[in-house]
Write a protein that holds these residues in place. Structure first.
Motif, PDB file in Angstrom:
ATOM      1  N   THR A  57       0.818  -1.210   0.000  1.00 43.54           N
ATOM      2  CA  THR A  57       0.000   0.000   0.000  1.00 43.54           C
ATOM      3  C   THR A  57       0.855   1.265   0.000  1.00 43.54           C
ATOM      4  OG1 THR A  57      -0.150  -0.042   2.410  1.00 43.54           O
ATOM      5  CG2 THR A  57      -1.920  -1.121   1.185  1.00 43.54           C
ATOM      6  N   ASN A  58       0.244   2.337  -0.480  1.00 40.17           N
ATOM      7  CA  ASN A  58       0.901   3.640  -0.539  1.00 40.17           C
ATOM      8  C   ASN A  58      -0.163   4.698  -0.251  1.00 40.17           C
ATOM      9  OD1 ASN A  58       2.919   5.592  -1.125  1.00 40.17           O
ATOM     10  ND2 ASN A  58       2.021   5.878  -3.146  1.00 40.17           N
ATOM     11  N   TYR A  59       0.167   5.666   0.604  1.00 36.65           N
ATOM     12  CA  TYR A  59      -0.795   6.692   0.994  1.00 36.65           C
ATOM     13  C   TYR A  59      -0.228   8.088   0.800  1.00 36.65           C
ATOM     14  CZ  TYR A  59      -3.252   2.930   3.453  1.00 36.65           C
ATOM     15  OH  TYR A  59      -3.921   1.771   3.764  1.00 36.65           O
ATOM     16  N   ALA A  60      -1.098   9.029   0.494  1.00 37.26           N
ATOM     17  CA  ALA A  60      -0.707  10.433   0.526  1.00 37.26           C
ATOM     18  C   ALA A  60      -0.415  10.808   1.973  1.00 37.26           C
ATOM     19  CB  ALA A  60      -1.830  11.301  -0.023  1.00 37.26           C
ATOM     20  N   ASP A  61       0.545  11.682   2.171  1.00 37.39           N
ATOM     21  CA  ASP A  61       0.915  12.080   3.532  1.00 37.39           C
ATOM     22  C   ASP A  61      -0.286  12.650   4.299  1.00 37.39           C
ATOM     23  OD1 ASP A  61       4.262  13.280   2.678  1.00 37.39           O
ATOM     24  OD2 ASP A  61       3.521  11.278   3.178  1.00 37.39           O
ATOM     25  N   SER A  62      -1.168  13.320   3.584  1.00 35.92           N
ATOM     26  CA  SER A  62      -2.288  13.998   4.239  1.00 35.92           C
ATOM     27  C   SER A  62      -3.321  13.042   4.819  1.00 35.92           C
ATOM     28  CB  SER A  62      -2.979  14.947   3.250  1.00 35.92           C
ATOM     29  OG  SER A  62      -3.452  14.232   2.128  1.00 35.92           O
ATOM     30  N   VAL A  63      -3.303  11.773   4.411  1.00 35.83           N
ATOM     31  CA  VAL A  63      -4.308  10.817   4.888  1.00 35.83           C
ATOM     32  C   VAL A  63      -3.715   9.691   5.709  1.00 35.83           C
ATOM     33  CG1 VAL A  63      -5.756  11.351   2.884  1.00 35.83           C
ATOM     34  CG2 VAL A  63      -4.313   9.281   2.870  1.00 35.83           C
ATOM     35  N   LYS A  64      -2.407   9.657   5.845  1.00 35.38           N
ATOM     36  CA  LYS A  64      -1.779   8.584   6.620  1.00 35.38           C
ATOM     37  C   LYS A  64      -2.292   8.599   8.058  1.00 35.38           C
ATOM     38  CE  LYS A  64       2.550   8.119   4.046  1.00 35.38           C
ATOM     39  NZ  LYS A  64       4.015   8.365   4.037  1.00 35.38           N
ATOM     40  N   GLY A  65      -2.633   7.427   8.532  1.00 38.70           N
ATOM     41  CA  GLY A  65      -3.136   7.301   9.882  1.00 38.70           C
ATOM     42  C   GLY A  65      -4.649   7.429   9.988  1.00 38.70           C
ATOM     43  N   GLY A  66      -5.286   7.942   8.924  1.00 36.63           N
ATOM     44  CA  GLY A  66      -6.729   8.115   8.972  1.00 36.63           C
ATOM     45  C   GLY A  66      -7.474   7.286   7.947  1.00 36.63           C
ATOM     46  N   PHE A  67      -6.841   6.996   6.811  1.00 33.74           N
ATOM     47  CA  PHE A  67      -7.457   6.223   5.734  1.00 33.74           C
ATOM     48  C   PHE A  67      -6.763   4.870   5.614  1.00 33.74           C
ATOM     49  CE2 PHE A  67      -9.046   9.955   2.866  1.00 33.74           C
ATOM     50  CZ  PHE A  67      -9.629  10.545   3.971  1.00 33.74           C
ATOM     51  N   THR A  68      -7.547   3.849   5.228  1.00 32.78           N
ATOM     52  CA  THR A  68      -7.004   2.518   5.009  1.00 32.78           C
ATOM     53  C   THR A  68      -7.565   1.958   3.708  1.00 32.78           C
ATOM     54  OG1 THR A  68      -6.860   2.098   7.397  1.00 32.78           O
ATOM     55  CG2 THR A  68      -6.744   0.188   5.931  1.00 32.78           C
ATOM     56  N   ILE A  69      -6.676   1.522   2.835  1.00 33.06           N
ATOM     57  CA  ILE A  69      -7.087   0.900   1.580  1.00 33.06           C
ATOM     58  C   ILE A  69      -6.933  -0.616   1.704  1.00 33.06           C
ATOM     59  CG2 ILE A  69      -4.801   1.099   0.499  1.00 33.06           C
ATOM     60  CD1 ILE A  69      -6.271   1.663  -2.168  1.00 33.06           C
ATOM     61  N   SER A  70      -7.885  -1.339   1.121  1.00 31.98           N
ATOM     62  CA  SER A  70      -7.819  -2.794   1.128  1.00 31.98           C
ATOM     63  C   SER A  70      -8.507  -3.305  -0.133  1.00 31.98           C
ATOM     64  CB  SER A  70      -8.490  -3.371   2.383  1.00 31.98           C
ATOM     65  OG  SER A  70      -9.858  -3.009   2.429  1.00 31.98           O
ATOM     66  N   ARG A  71      -8.340  -4.586  -0.430  1.00 24.91           N
ATOM     67  CA  ARG A  71      -8.954  -5.142  -1.622  1.00 24.91           C
ATOM     68  C   ARG A  71      -9.413  -6.566  -1.366  1.00 24.91           C
ATOM     69  NH1 ARG A  71      -4.626  -4.818  -6.271  1.00 24.91           N
ATOM     70  NH2 ARG A  71      -5.934  -6.362  -7.346  1.00 24.91           N
ATOM     71  N   ASP A  72     -10.416  -6.953  -2.137  1.00 24.98           N
ATOM     72  CA  ASP A  72     -10.932  -8.323  -2.127  1.00 24.98           C
ATOM     73  C   ASP A  72     -10.760  -8.838  -3.550  1.00 24.98           C
ATOM     74  OD1 ASP A  72     -12.408 -10.658  -2.232  1.00 24.98           O
ATOM     75  OD2 ASP A  72     -14.017  -9.900  -0.953  1.00 24.98           O
ATOM     76  N   ASN A  73      -9.711  -9.609  -3.777  1.00 23.93           N
ATOM     77  CA  ASN A  73      -9.405 -10.049  -5.133  1.00 23.93           C
ATOM     78  C   ASN A  73     -10.469 -10.989  -5.694  1.00 23.93           C
ATOM     79  OD1 ASN A  73      -6.980  -8.591  -5.354  1.00 23.93           O
ATOM     80  ND2 ASN A  73      -5.866 -10.184  -4.249  1.00 23.93           N
ATOM     81  N   ALA A  74     -11.118 -11.740  -4.831  1.00 22.85           N
ATOM     82  CA  ALA A  74     -12.156 -12.666  -5.293  1.00 22.85           C
ATOM     83  C   ALA A  74     -13.345 -11.910  -5.892  1.00 22.85           C
ATOM     84  CB  ALA A  74     -12.619 -13.552  -4.149  1.00 22.85           C
ATOM     85  N   LYS A  75     -13.543 -10.672  -5.421  1.00 16.88           N
ATOM     86  CA  LYS A  75     -14.679  -9.867  -5.891  1.00 16.88           C
ATOM     87  C   LYS A  75     -14.235  -8.688  -6.752  1.00 16.88           C
ATOM     88  CE  LYS A  75     -17.579 -11.079  -1.939  1.00 16.88           C
ATOM     89  NZ  LYS A  75     -18.390 -10.567  -0.796  1.00 16.88           N
TER      90      LYS A  75
END
Length: 120
Positions: A57-75
């Motif tokens: 994962t990679n985040y913009a500095d402005s959202v680190k600690g507040g946003f979380t990205i995840s994925r469901d490859n099956a869907k």
């Protein structure tokens, strides 16, 4: 034919949370990196968060600690969990999916965008 469709935007008070979803569908040979971008009025589109097929994962500095990205490859779906939202997070959020189609062509596909408004 490939489609990318976002959902989950809306109006939220400062400090609140939202979860965005993005589903890719159609003739997909391989789903590669996926990401979320946003564009506020008068601003350029900027990367918010990205996730590779290997879950790096990679985040913009402005959202680190507040946003979380995840994925469901099956869907073929990517999510963006946004917490402690601030008025400056107000923007149209776009999903980007880098996909390889059955003819082995790889390119980026964009969703139509979903509005996130943070306001009291």
């Amino acid at each position: 034919q490939v489609r990318v469709v976002e959902s989950g935007g809306g109006l939220v008070q400062p400090g609140g949370s939202l979860r965005l979803s993005c589903a890719a569908s159609g003739s997909i040979f391989r789903l590669n990196a996926m990401g979320w971008y946003r564009q506020a009025p008068g601003n350029q589109r900027e990367l918010v968060a990205a996730i590779t097929s290997g879950d790096s994962t990679n985040y913009a500095d402005s959202v680190k600690g507040g946003f979380t990205i995840s994925r469901d490859n099956a869907k073929n779906t990517v999510f963006l969990q946004m917490s402690n939202l601030k008025p400056e997070d107000t923007a149209v959020y776009y999903c980007n999916s880098r996909m390889t189609t059955p003819n082995l062509m790889t390119r980026d596909y964009w969703g139509q965008g979903t509005q996130v408004t943070v306001s009291s």
